[in-house]
Design a protein around this motif. Sequence first.
Motif, PDB file in Angstrom:
ATOM      1  N   PHE A 294     -12.056  -0.014   3.669  1.00 16.55           N
ATOM      2  CA  PHE A 294     -10.939  -0.599   3.270  1.00 16.55           C
ATOM      3  C   PHE A 294     -11.033  -2.283   4.108  1.00 16.55           C
ATOM      4  O   PHE A 294     -10.567  -2.560   5.287  1.00 16.55           O
ATOM      5  CB  PHE A 294      -9.940  -0.072   2.241  1.00 16.55           C
ATOM      6  CG  PHE A 294      -9.715   0.584   1.905  1.00 16.55           C
ATOM      7  CD1 PHE A 294      -9.421   2.021   1.942  1.00 16.55           C
ATOM      8  CD2 PHE A 294      -9.403   0.328   0.023  1.00 16.55           C
ATOM      9  CE1 PHE A 294      -8.743   2.711   0.878  1.00 16.55           C
ATOM     10  CE2 PHE A 294      -9.542   0.876  -0.982  1.00 16.55           C
ATOM     11  CZ  PHE A 294      -9.547   2.621  -0.666  1.00 16.55           C
TER      12      PHE A 294
ATOM     13  N   ARG B 160      -2.810  -7.685   1.577  1.00 15.42           N
ATOM     14  CA  ARG B 160      -3.170  -7.128   0.670  1.00 15.42           C
ATOM     15  C   ARG B 160      -4.840  -6.535   1.059  1.00 15.42           C
ATOM     16  O   ARG B 160      -5.670  -7.117   1.875  1.00 15.42           O
ATOM     17  CB  ARG B 160      -3.573  -8.325  -0.239  1.00 15.42           C
ATOM     18  CG  ARG B 160      -2.215  -9.298  -0.410  1.00 15.42           C
ATOM     19  CD  ARG B 160      -1.453  -8.453  -1.049  1.00 15.42           C
ATOM     20  NE  ARG B 160       0.165  -9.351  -0.810  1.00 15.42           N
ATOM     21  CZ  ARG B 160       1.089  -9.041  -1.241  1.00 15.42           C
ATOM     22  NH1 ARG B 160       1.265  -8.010  -1.926  1.00 15.42           N
ATOM     23  NH2 ARG B 160       2.183  -9.696  -1.688  1.00 15.42           N
ATOM     24  N   PHE B 161      -4.971  -5.221   0.781  1.00 18.70           N
ATOM     25  CA  PHE B 161      -6.279  -4.849   0.704  1.00 18.70           C
ATOM     26  C   PHE B 161      -7.628  -4.822  -0.640  1.00 18.70           C
ATOM     27  O   PHE B 161      -7.102  -5.517  -1.797  1.00 18.70           O
ATOM     28  CB  PHE B 161      -6.118  -3.331   0.365  1.00 18.70           C
ATOM     29  CG  PHE B 161      -5.087  -3.095   1.532  1.00 18.70           C
ATOM     30  CD1 PHE B 161      -4.214  -2.784   1.812  1.00 18.70           C
ATOM     31  CD2 PHE B 161      -5.956  -1.961   2.830  1.00 18.70           C
ATOM     32  CE1 PHE B 161      -3.134  -3.042   3.020  1.00 18.70           C
ATOM     33  CE2 PHE B 161      -5.268  -1.499   3.414  1.00 18.70           C
ATOM     34  CZ  PHE B 161      -3.833  -1.961   3.973  1.00 18.70           C
ATOM     35  N   GLY B 162      -7.959  -4.938  -0.129  1.00 19.46           N
ATOM     36  CA  GLY B 162      -9.486  -5.321  -1.341  1.00 19.46           C
ATOM     37  C   GLY B 162      -9.730  -3.789  -1.779  1.00 19.46           C
ATOM     38  O   GLY B 162      -9.142  -2.518  -1.739  1.00 19.46           O
ATOM     39  N   ALA B 163     -10.676  -4.252  -3.260  1.00 19.13           N
ATOM     40  CA  ALA B 163     -10.591  -2.522  -3.855  1.00 19.13           C
ATOM     41  C   ALA B 163     -11.138  -1.167  -2.964  1.00 19.13           C
ATOM     42  O   ALA B 163     -11.421  -0.239  -3.847  1.00 19.13           O
ATOM     43  CB  ALA B 163     -11.351  -2.657  -5.137  1.00 19.13           C
TER      44      ALA B 163
END
Lengths: 113, 113
Positions: free
Chosen positions: A89, A102-105
């Motif tokens: 991530f 915020r995180f990516g998928a």
Amino acid sequence: DQQVKQNSPSLSVQEGRISILNCDYTNSMFDYFLWYKKYPAEGPTFLISISSIKDKNEDGRFTVFLNKSAKHLSLHIVPSQPGDSAVYFCAARGLYNNNDMRFGAGTRLTVKP
Amino acid sequence: NAGVMQNPRHLVRRRGQEARLRCSPMKGHSHVYWYRQLPEEGLKFMVYLQKENIIDESGMPKERFSAEFPKEGPSILRIQQVVRGDSAAYFCASSPVDSGEAFFGQGTRLTVV
């Protein structure tokens, strides 16, 4: 809104080769970037980070590159090992603002022996 | 120094019941974050708390979800009247005031039947 994007849901590489995981972000206020690694049924573990004042940070086999103008960062793993197989991530936030992380998928990396 | 502890690891609830997820941060950490990971999705920020304060709950659904981090004891994520769509892995992370990265617990997997 997807402020952090990892467009490749999966990546497969041969053991010993380089793994390159990519991440793009849209919020220009982000200035601290992190990579987390996650094994099944476990929480994410911190891997490596980079602040916006740098364009490269290296830790052993892991190197993160940051291109601020392109709002793009990448994680290089050299050489890749089967134990690196996990979901990676990308995360981004303001340097002194933890709550905006915020995180990516995520990208599922498979390293084949 | 024990890591971030989440319990239970697995929780099964029938539709309409309440789910309580607990998170004990690492020693010395006063910042707690809750994330949700839906199947095939990345980590979604839910809420950021400091002791006795909710700092940012912009990722929390407006109804049925609440979180607290009391002066003593763990942080609690409460989901009232659970529905099948609440089934997910819920991760808690903690950080000290001036840390770059957040440390994650192993997560609670909630299954609503």
